[in-house]
Design a protein around this motif. Structure first.
Motif, PDB file in Angstrom:
ATOM      1  N   LEU A  12     -29.009  -0.870  12.749  1.00  0.00           N
ATOM      2  CA  LEU A  12     -29.556  -0.026  11.686  1.00  0.00           C
ATOM      3  C   LEU A  12     -29.322   1.447  12.035  1.00  0.00           C
ATOM      4  CD1 LEU A  12     -32.977  -1.783  10.932  1.00  0.00           C
ATOM      5  CD2 LEU A  12     -30.635  -2.482  10.333  1.00  0.00           C
ATOM      6  N   ALA A  13     -28.673   2.146  11.129  1.00  0.00           N
ATOM      7  CA  ALA A  13     -28.361   3.563  11.377  1.00  0.00           C
ATOM      8  C   ALA A  13     -28.568   4.381  10.102  1.00  0.00           C
ATOM      9  CB  ALA A  13     -26.925   3.703  11.897  1.00  0.00           C
ATOM     10  N   GLY A  14     -29.528   3.959   9.299  1.00  0.00           N
ATOM     11  CA  GLY A  14     -29.751   4.633   8.015  1.00  0.00           C
ATOM     12  C   GLY A  14     -30.914   5.604   8.025  1.00  0.00           C
ATOM     13  N   GLY A  15     -31.454   5.866   9.204  1.00  0.00           N
ATOM     14  CA  GLY A  15     -32.568   6.802   9.291  1.00  0.00           C
ATOM     15  C   GLY A  15     -32.093   8.243   9.264  1.00  0.00           C
ATOM     16  N   SER A  18     -34.835  12.719  12.106  1.00  0.00           N
ATOM     17  CA  SER A  18     -35.514  14.020  11.972  1.00  0.00           C
ATOM     18  C   SER A  18     -36.145  14.464  13.286  1.00  0.00           C
ATOM     19  CB  SER A  18     -36.547  13.964  10.844  1.00  0.00           C
ATOM     20  OG  SER A  18     -37.413  12.879  11.032  1.00  0.00           O
ATOM     21  N   ARG A  19     -36.725  13.539  14.054  1.00  0.00           N
ATOM     22  CA  ARG A  19     -37.306  13.935  15.344  1.00  0.00           C
ATOM     23  C   ARG A  19     -36.222  14.234  16.375  1.00  0.00           C
ATOM     24  NH1 ARG A  19     -40.953   8.741  15.909  1.00  0.00           N
ATOM     25  NH2 ARG A  19     -39.302   8.004  14.520  1.00  0.00           N
ATOM     26  N   LYS A  24     -28.643  10.729  15.648  1.00  0.00           N
ATOM     27  CA  LYS A  24     -28.769  10.124  16.990  1.00  0.00           C
ATOM     28  C   LYS A  24     -27.757   9.023  17.243  1.00  0.00           C
ATOM     29  CE  LYS A  24     -32.994   7.611  15.684  1.00  0.00           C
ATOM     30  NZ  LYS A  24     -34.410   7.436  16.090  1.00  0.00           N
ATOM     31  N   ILE A  51     -25.487  -0.760   9.497  1.00  0.00           N
ATOM     32  CA  ILE A  51     -26.211  -0.668   8.229  1.00  0.00           C
ATOM     33  C   ILE A  51     -26.656   0.781   8.042  1.00  0.00           C
ATOM     34  CG2 ILE A  51     -28.106  -1.587   6.842  1.00  0.00           C
ATOM     35  CD1 ILE A  51     -26.195  -3.780   7.764  1.00  0.00           C
ATOM     36  N   ASN A  53     -26.192   4.525   5.189  1.00  0.00           N
ATOM     37  CA  ASN A  53     -25.871   5.000   3.845  1.00  0.00           C
ATOM     38  C   ASN A  53     -24.956   6.205   3.855  1.00  0.00           C
ATOM     39  OD1 ASN A  53     -27.699   3.019   2.597  1.00  0.00           O
ATOM     40  ND2 ASN A  53     -29.251   4.181   3.716  1.00  0.00           N
ATOM     41  N   ASP A  70     -37.356   2.331   4.623  1.00  0.00           N
ATOM     42  CA  ASP A  70     -37.235   2.537   6.077  1.00  0.00           C
ATOM     43  C   ASP A  70     -36.558   1.325   6.750  1.00  0.00           C
ATOM     44  OD1 ASP A  70     -38.404   5.088   5.924  1.00  0.00           O
ATOM     45  OD2 ASP A  70     -40.401   4.214   5.941  1.00  0.00           O
ATOM     46  N   THR A  71     -37.086   0.936   7.901  1.00  0.00           N
ATOM     47  CA  THR A  71     -36.395  -0.133   8.639  1.00  0.00           C
ATOM     48  C   THR A  71     -36.403  -1.453   7.861  1.00  0.00           C
ATOM     49  OG1 THR A  71     -38.421  -0.387   9.922  1.00  0.00           O
ATOM     50  CG2 THR A  71     -36.649   0.793  10.963  1.00  0.00           C
ATOM     51  N   SER A  73     -35.805  -1.757   4.715  1.00  0.00           N
ATOM     52  CA  SER A  73     -34.573  -1.684   3.909  1.00  0.00           C
ATOM     53  C   SER A  73     -33.365  -2.056   4.760  1.00  0.00           C
ATOM     54  CB  SER A  73     -34.356  -0.263   3.369  1.00  0.00           C
ATOM     55  OG  SER A  73     -35.172   0.003   2.267  1.00  0.00           O
ATOM     56  N   GLY A  74     -33.355  -1.553   5.991  1.00  0.00           N
ATOM     57  CA  GLY A  74     -32.241  -1.870   6.890  1.00  0.00           C
ATOM     58  C   GLY A  74     -32.192  -3.351   7.210  1.00  0.00           C
ATOM     59  N   GLY A  91     -31.929  -1.024  16.470  1.00  0.00           N
ATOM     60  CA  GLY A  91     -31.778   0.359  16.050  1.00  0.00           C
ATOM     61  C   GLY A  91     -30.541   0.948  16.718  1.00  0.00           C
ATOM     62  N   ASP A  93     -30.523   3.521  18.276  1.00  0.00           N
ATOM     63  CA  ASP A  93     -31.024   4.362  19.365  1.00  0.00           C
ATOM     64  C   ASP A  93     -31.574   3.523  20.521  1.00  0.00           C
ATOM     65  OD1 ASP A  93     -33.155   3.296  18.041  1.00  0.00           O
ATOM     66  OD2 ASP A  93     -34.238   5.175  17.737  1.00  0.00           O
ATOM     67  N   LEU A 127     -37.291  -4.260  16.365  1.00  0.00           N
ATOM     68  CA  LEU A 127     -35.862  -3.989  16.572  1.00  0.00           C
ATOM     69  C   LEU A 127     -35.517  -4.363  18.016  1.00  0.00           C
ATOM     70  CD1 LEU A 127     -35.484  -0.640  14.607  1.00  0.00           C
ATOM     71  CD2 LEU A 127     -35.089  -2.986  13.837  1.00  0.00           C
TER      72      LEU A 127
HETATM   73  N1  LIG Z   1     -30.326   1.078   7.199  1.00  0.00           N
HETATM   74  C1  LIG Z   1     -31.439   1.787   7.427  1.00  0.00           C
HETATM   75  N2  LIG Z   1     -31.787   2.097   8.691  1.00  0.00           N
HETATM   76  C2  LIG Z   1     -32.921   2.817   8.880  1.00  0.00           C
HETATM   77  C3  LIG Z   1     -33.717   3.287   7.814  1.00  0.00           C
HETATM   78  N3  LIG Z   1     -34.763   3.979   8.334  1.00  0.00           N
HETATM   79  C4  LIG Z   1     -34.616   3.960   9.668  1.00  0.00           C
HETATM   80  N4  LIG Z   1     -33.496   3.244  10.001  1.00  0.00           N
HETATM   81  C5  LIG Z   1     -32.991   3.003  11.357  1.00  0.00           C
HETATM   82  O1  LIG Z   1     -33.993   2.270  12.041  1.00  0.00           O
HETATM   83  C6  LIG Z   1     -34.043   2.683  13.397  1.00  0.00           C
HETATM   84  C7  LIG Z   1     -35.466   3.098  13.747  1.00  0.00           C
HETATM   85  O2  LIG Z   1     -35.871   4.175  12.906  1.00  0.00           O
HETATM   86  P1  LIG Z   1     -36.429   5.553  13.490  1.00  0.00           P
HETATM   87  O3  LIG Z   1     -36.617   5.446  14.952  1.00  0.00           O
HETATM   88  O4  LIG Z   1     -37.612   5.978  12.690  1.00  0.00           O
HETATM   89  O5  LIG Z   1     -35.201   6.518  13.226  1.00  0.00           O
HETATM   90  P2  LIG Z   1     -35.026   7.660  12.180  1.00  0.00           P
HETATM   91  O6  LIG Z   1     -35.647   7.275  10.879  1.00  0.00           O
HETATM   92  O7  LIG Z   1     -33.585   8.022  12.144  1.00  0.00           O
HETATM   93  O8  LIG Z   1     -35.830   8.824  12.901  1.00  0.00           O
HETATM   94  P3  LIG Z   1     -36.937   9.832  12.322  1.00  0.00           P
HETATM   95  O9  LIG Z   1     -36.328  10.541  11.145  1.00  0.00           O
HETATM   96  O10 LIG Z   1     -37.191  10.754  13.466  1.00  0.00           O
HETATM   97  O11 LIG Z   1     -38.121   8.968  11.953  1.00  0.00           O
HETATM   98  C8  LIG Z   1     -33.017   3.785  13.575  1.00  0.00           C
HETATM   99  O12 LIG Z   1     -31.871   3.199  14.143  1.00  0.00           O
HETATM  100  C9  LIG Z   1     -32.758   4.260  12.155  1.00  0.00           C
HETATM  101  O13 LIG Z   1     -31.432   4.740  11.958  1.00  0.00           O
HETATM  102  C10 LIG Z   1     -33.316   2.951   6.473  1.00  0.00           C
HETATM  103  O14 LIG Z   1     -33.942   3.316   5.482  1.00  0.00           O
HETATM  104  N5  LIG Z   1     -32.170   2.201   6.349  1.00  0.00           N
END
Ligand SMILES: Nc1nc2c(ncn2[C@@H]2O[C@H](COP(=O)(O)OP(=O)(O)OP(=O)(O)O)[C@@H](O)[C@H]2O)c(=O)[nH]1
Length: 186
Positions: A12-15, A18-19, A24, A51, A53, A70-71, A73-74, A91, A93, A127
């Motif tokens: 999953l790489a759709g986030g 922001s932090r 990342k 995964i 966008n 968020d996740t 959706s992924g 994830g 990350d 994850l």
């Molecule tokens: N496909 C997909 N992946 C998501 C989505 N939201 C988060 N992810 C992924 O899920 C994983 C965990 O999410 P977070 O750790 O919150 O990462 P993030 O949303 O990029 O980080 P923040 O903006 O700091 O919350 C990361 O690998 C994200 O890229 C989404 O809406 N769709």
């Protein structure tokens, strides 16, 4: 006859990172992008899906089909796009997941469960877990009703819960580390 199980890998790489302050997935950690560490851990999969966008040069990217969850959706997109019944979902990350870890998780799949996931004190690691493709409909229903919590999904489905501490003892104490910020990385 040795039967080799086929499985899909999905990162999953759709986030919005922001932090983290920058994308990342592409952050160079110990010589290669974080997402490459995760994809390499899934080298045994019959397919490896990213995964997201937005495009990632050199990688085939599969989009979320339900945006804004968020996740979850992924996870939905991972299950929808995957060819195999069992899908390893991580994830972008999580650079400490490994091939041996995924092999071990796959040994715990069974016909009567829909996930294999680590747990500690009733808190799941959503994850770095295996999900069965048959969950796609349930995940979509939760997206449609705004029930986006991965913990709630995992509490409600039949699964194999593996002790997180035992997994970390076996595969490394950073196994499930996810880098929300660059300084989270050792
Ligand atoms: N496909 C997909 N992946 C998501 C989505 N939201 C988060 N992810 C992924 O899920 C994983 C965990 O999410 P977070 O750790 O919150 O990462 P993030 O949303 O990029 O980080 P923040 O903006 O700091 O919350 C990361 O690998 C994200 O890229 C989404 O809406 N769709």
């Amino acid at each position: 006859m040795l039967v080799v199980m086929q499985w899909s890998g999905a990162v999953l790489a759709g986030g919005s990172s922001s932090r983290f302050g920058q994308d990342k997935a592409l952050y160079i950690y110990k010589g290669k992008p974080l997402i490459a560490w995760v994809l390499d851990s899934m080298a045994g999969a019959s397919e490896r899906l990213v995964i997201a966008n937005r495009p990632y040069p050199g990688l085939e990217v599969y989009p979320d089909l339900w945006r804004g969850g968020d996740t979850l959706s992924g996870l939905h997109a991972a299950l929808a796009h995957a060819q195999q019944d069992w899908v390893a979902v991580a994830g972008c990350d999580q650079p400490f997941l490994s091939r041996d870890f995924w092999c071990f998780m796959l040994e715990h799949t069974r016909a009567d469960i829909q996930a294999v996931v680590a747990v500690l004190n009733d808190l799941y690691e959503p994850l770095g877990a295996l999900y069965h493709k048959s969950l796609e409909g349930e995940v979509l229903r939760r997206l449609e009703t705004g029930n986006l919590k991965m913990q709630a999904l995992l509490h409600d489905i039949p699964l194999m819960a593996l002790d997180k501490r035992a997994l970390e003892a076996r595969f490394g104490s950073y196994l499930f580390l996810n880098a929300n910020r660059p300084q989270d990385l050792p």
